[in-house]
Design a protein around this motif. Structure first.
Motif, PDB file in Angstrom:
ATOM      1  N   UNK A 212       0.723  -1.260  -0.044  1.00  0.00           N
ATOM      2  CA  UNK A 212       0.185  -0.225  -0.045  1.00  0.00           C
ATOM      3  C   UNK A 212       0.826   1.109  -0.056  1.00  0.00           C
ATOM      4  N   UNK A 213       2.068   1.340   0.609  1.00  0.00           N
ATOM      5  CA  UNK A 213       3.021   2.518   0.448  1.00  0.00           C
ATOM      6  C   UNK A 213       3.134   3.008  -0.719  1.00  0.00           C
ATOM      7  N   UNK A 214       3.095   1.828  -1.583  1.00  0.00           N
ATOM      8  CA  UNK A 214       3.746   2.150  -2.966  1.00  0.00           C
ATOM      9  C   UNK A 214       2.734   3.161  -3.763  1.00  0.00           C
ATOM     10  N   UNK A 215       1.375   2.821  -3.476  1.00  0.00           N
ATOM     11  CA  UNK A 215       0.461   3.548  -3.932  1.00  0.00           C
ATOM     12  C   UNK A 215       0.872   5.310  -3.916  1.00  0.00           C
ATOM     13  N   UNK A 216       1.629   5.420  -2.824  1.00  0.00           N
ATOM     14  CA  UNK A 216       1.752   7.075  -2.471  1.00  0.00           C
ATOM     15  C   UNK A 216       2.972   7.430  -3.359  1.00  0.00           C
ATOM     16  N   UNK A 217       3.795   6.731  -3.896  1.00  0.00           N
ATOM     17  CA  UNK A 217       5.068   6.883  -4.577  1.00  0.00           C
ATOM     18  C   UNK A 217       4.795   7.484  -5.964  1.00  0.00           C
ATOM     19  N   UNK A 218       5.811   8.216  -6.462  1.00  0.00           N
ATOM     20  CA  UNK A 218       5.746   9.033  -7.697  1.00  0.00           C
ATOM     21  C   UNK A 218       5.757   7.772  -8.920  1.00  0.00           C
ATOM     22  N   UNK A 219       6.212   6.586  -8.776  1.00  0.00           N
ATOM     23  CA  UNK A 219       6.136   5.654  -9.547  1.00  0.00           C
ATOM     24  C   UNK A 219       5.847   4.334  -8.880  1.00  0.00           C
TER      25      UNK A 219
END
Length: 499
Positions: A212-219
């Motif tokens: 889920x933290x990846x959803x907040x990343x630019x890529x």
């Protein structure tokens, strides 16, 4: 009619496009009988253990009953098997009943393995003999107690039917639980078909479910790939630290959630030798113990290649820029693995930290172990006992394993290194006992349990072994036989798939 005590399903994968799976009811069986249920795991999943052991629960585990809310499917994927590409594989002998939300909020798949033919069976019968079911139950639960991310055993039932391989064998169905069953090969399947929409949809699903933290990343996709690489580095480091040999590290047996799956031709190494292979189908030693980190890296490269079409989300993205991002992510694996491995090795050696200067000490130990054909597990366990020589150890393994004179110079170097360390002997020993198990699922004991069950329907050896392995770090002399390596006439040098 379904009992009110049956589990509550909350299915999400079936909401994906139907090209991700095929609806598939499990085959019914003749006379299912309970082998064992995992009471603790059932409770964690919010399943009433009494229901699971009831006629309705047994029927569910056998495939004869579908509880309300179950939406059984067989998933599709591809994969590299021993380095060779197969464009379509899939669940050829497994059906995913549905998903459960555990008490800690984590989502889990409940899958029946050995539940009959599916559209992906490729000519097989989709059934499982009893032996592979017992092996997987024993091995995956042992791995869980050894702190290795793994699929889990919820239960096992016999079917009352025969399964025909090279001989007629009693059949069984295994209830497997995983945080998900999405594999490197799942991504490869859609990449091979140039189905960019499916790749993006599956990546979005994975990010939502596992990263889920990846959803907040630019890529987000690149961040997901980095997270998968990190999880795999840690997983393989844990395998190596306990002498586990997977046996079929194909890309279709590599879960993107970071759990170990497929306990077919796997085993734990006894005498230390990096070239050790148990799998009957690994003719060239591709998946030997010492090759596992490199193979994990190779598998991750196949994943990165499968993601190239969606890996670079910049407006000016090109294939070259996507390849550069993939290569950068993959280049991090060796260092990630080394750090994860050394963090475990420092605990196994009784050190508060592991530096470059400590690596020759460790490598020299491995060289000695290989030369002396030392038992991997007992060698480290005995080392833990020597970490605090002033302590009174009532239950020692010294009768099972002792260092011979060839180890004396190394032991002197190790003791000198400990003098330089900051821990007290008591702290050091406690750390080492926690890192160095005494009980592992030794291959001859697993085989002994299988033979008794197959020939005489006697599950006592199976149940005793599962129970002993619940406390792998506590030595009980009354259970000494479970810590002993195989005698020459007990050695099981080959393990087999259940297909």
């Amino acid at each position: 009619m379904t009992s009110p005590n049956s589990p509550t399903f909350d299915n999400s994968y079936v909401k994906q496009a139907e090209r991700f799976y095929s609806p598939q009811e499990p085959a019914t069986v003749a006379t299912p009988k309970l082998v064992r249920i995992n009471t603790v795991l059932a409770e964690e999943l919010g399943i009433d253990p009494q229901w699971l052991a009831s006629p309705e629960g047994i029927a569910t585990m056998a495939g004869n009953h579908m509880p309300d809310g179950a939406e059984p499917i067989a998933t599709v994927y591809a994969g590299h098997q021993f380095g060779g590409w197969n464009p379509q594989l899939g669940d050829g002998r497994a059906v995913l009943l549905g998903e459960l939300i555990a008490k800690n909020g984590t989502r889990y798949d409940w899958q029946l393995k050995g539940s009959g033919r599916t559209p992906y069976s490729r000519g097989g019968d989709g059934k499982s003999p009893l032996g592979p079911v017992l092996r997987e139950y024993i091995l995956c639960e042992a791995m869980a107690t050894l702190n290795v991310p793994t699929t889990r055993a919820l239960g096992a039932v016999t079917t009352g039917e025969l399964v025909f391989r090279d001989q007629a064998l009693p059949g069984a169905v295994f209830s497997r639980v995983a945080q998900s069953h999405i594999r490197v090969g799942t991504m490869q399947y859609f990449a091979a078909r140039q189905d960019t929409e499916a790749l993006q949809s599956l990546s979005n699903y994975l990010i939502d479910r596992h990263f889920p933290d990846a959803a907040k990343a630019s890529n987000p996709v690149l961040t997901m790939l980095n997270d998968i690489i990190s999880r795999q580095a840690t997983l393989i480091a844990k395998w190596q630290s306990i002498g586990f040999i997977h046996g079929v590290m194909n890309t279709d047996n590599m879960l993107l959630c970071g759990e170990t799956i497929d306990y077919g031709p796997c085993a734990f190494m006894e005498n230390y030798d990096p070239a050790t292979v148990f799998s009957s189908i690994d003719h060239n030693g591709r998946y030997a113990y010492g090759n596992q980190p490199g193979i994990a890296h190779w598998n991750l490269a196949q994943l990165a290649q499968a993601l190239l079409a969606i890996l670079d989300n910049a407006p000016d993205a090109t294939e070259e820029s996507a390849i550069a991002l993939a290569q950068q992510a993959l280049d991090a694996f060796p260092e990630l693995f080394l750090k994860a491995y050394q963090a475990i090795i420092k605990d196994k050696l009784g050190l508060s930290s592991f530096s470059e200067q400590d690596d020759p000490l460790f490598q020299d130990l491995l060289t000695l172990m290989e030369q002396e054909k030392a038992d991997f597990t007992l060698c480290f366990r005995r080392l833990a006992e020597l970490a605090d020589e002033g302590a009174c150890i009532n239950n020692s393994v010294h009768e099972l394993f002792e260092f011979n004179g060839n180890f004396t110079p190394w032991l002197q170097q190790w003791r000198q290194r400990l003098i330089e360390d900051t821990q007290t002997p008591a702290q050091r020993q406690a750390q080492m006992f926690k890192a160095n198990p005494v009980f592992i699922p030794r291959n001859h004991l697993v085989q002994e349990a299988i033979v008794a069950a197959e020939r005489n329907s006697d599950f006592s050896a199976f149940n005793q072994l599962v129970d002993v392995l619940k406390t792998p770090h506590t030595f009980d002399p009354n259970k000494q036989r479970y810590a002993l390596p195989a005698k020459p006439n007990e050695r099981v040098l080959q393990t087999f798939c259940g297909t």
